[in-house]
Design a protein around this motif. Structure first.
Motif, PDB file in Angstrom:
ATOM      1  N   VAL A  76       8.078  -0.501  -7.827  1.00 13.32           N
ATOM      2  CA  VAL A  76       9.010   0.590  -8.116  1.00 13.32           C
ATOM      3  C   VAL A  76       9.271   1.317  -6.807  1.00 13.32           C
ATOM      4  O   VAL A  76       8.357   1.883  -6.196  1.00 13.32           O
ATOM      5  N   HIS A  77      10.536   1.280  -6.380  1.00 18.03           N
ATOM      6  CA  HIS A  77      10.885   1.891  -5.092  1.00 18.03           C
ATOM      7  C   HIS A  77      12.390   2.137  -5.072  1.00 18.03           C
ATOM      8  O   HIS A  77      13.047   2.068  -6.112  1.00 18.03           O
TER       9      HIS A  77
ATOM     10  N   LEU B  49       0.837  -1.192   0.000  1.00 15.67           N
ATOM     11  CA  LEU B  49       0.000   0.000   0.000  1.00 15.67           C
ATOM     12  C   LEU B  49       0.877   1.250   0.000  1.00 15.67           C
ATOM     13  O   LEU B  49       1.831   1.360   0.771  1.00 15.67           O
ATOM     14  N   GLY B  50       0.590   2.186  -0.908  1.00 17.20           N
ATOM     15  CA  GLY B  50       1.321   3.450  -0.979  1.00 17.20           C
ATOM     16  C   GLY B  50       2.565   3.423  -1.840  1.00 17.20           C
ATOM     17  O   GLY B  50       3.151   4.462  -2.102  1.00 17.20           O
ATOM     18  N   HIS B  51       2.970   2.231  -2.289  1.00 21.22           N
ATOM     19  CA  HIS B  51       4.161   2.126  -3.135  1.00 21.22           C
ATOM     20  C   HIS B  51       3.747   2.151  -4.604  1.00 21.22           C
ATOM     21  O   HIS B  51       2.581   2.044  -4.940  1.00 21.22           O
ATOM     22  N   LYS B  52       4.736   2.242  -5.474  1.00 14.56           N
ATOM     23  CA  LYS B  52       4.473   2.396  -6.904  1.00 14.56           C
ATOM     24  C   LYS B  52       4.532   1.072  -7.654  1.00 14.56           C
ATOM     25  O   LYS B  52       5.322   0.198  -7.317  1.00 14.56           O
ATOM     26  N   ILE B  53       3.684   0.959  -8.693  1.00 12.17           N
ATOM     27  CA  ILE B  53       3.686  -0.162  -9.615  1.00 12.17           C
ATOM     28  C   ILE B  53       4.002   0.376 -11.009  1.00 12.17           C
ATOM     29  O   ILE B  53       3.488   1.439 -11.395  1.00 12.17           O
ATOM     30  N   ALA B  54       4.861  -0.327 -11.744  1.00  9.82           N
ATOM     31  CA  ALA B  54       5.213   0.102 -13.099  1.00  9.82           C
ATOM     32  C   ALA B  54       4.049  -0.153 -14.050  1.00  9.82           C
ATOM     33  O   ALA B  54       3.515  -1.265 -14.106  1.00  9.82           O
TER      34      ALA B  54
END
Length: 99
Positions: free
Chosen positions: A83-84, A48-53
């Motif tokens: 993506v992090h 939750l809150g992190h990025k997906i390509a």
């Protein structure tokens, strides 16, 4: 139900609004106009809150969020990947990395 938000139509990453598990097929929504975004199969867990390509991003390509560059890929990133900090260098903090 959307699992990630896309802030701008030019973004190449979305932001998870729920935990996403590897292998899960999820869809996003463009928050600019609340239209349906792409359906993507996650190839890694995305918290939750992190990025997906949203698309393949090659090493040294610019990562775009909010319609603006936020960093550069330090290695190839596949569509559906988390993506992090392990695969991007932030524009904000990267300039101090080697000082």
């Amino acid at each position: 139900m959307p699992y990630f938000l896309i802030h701008n139509k030019n973004d190449n990453v979305g932001v998870a609004i729920a935990d996403i598990k590897t292998g899960q097929e999820v869809e996003g929504i463009y928050i600019e106009d609340m239209t349906q975004g792409p359906k993507i199969k996650a190839i890694s867990d995305i918290p939750l809150g992190h990025k997906i390509a949203l698309k393949d991003i090659r090493q040294s390509d610019i990562v775009i969020k909010y319609g603006r560059p936020i960093g550069s890929a330090i290695k190839d990133i596949k569509v559906g990947e988390h993506v992090h900090v392990h695969n991007i260098r932030s524009n904000r903090w990267g300039k101090w990395k080697n000082q």
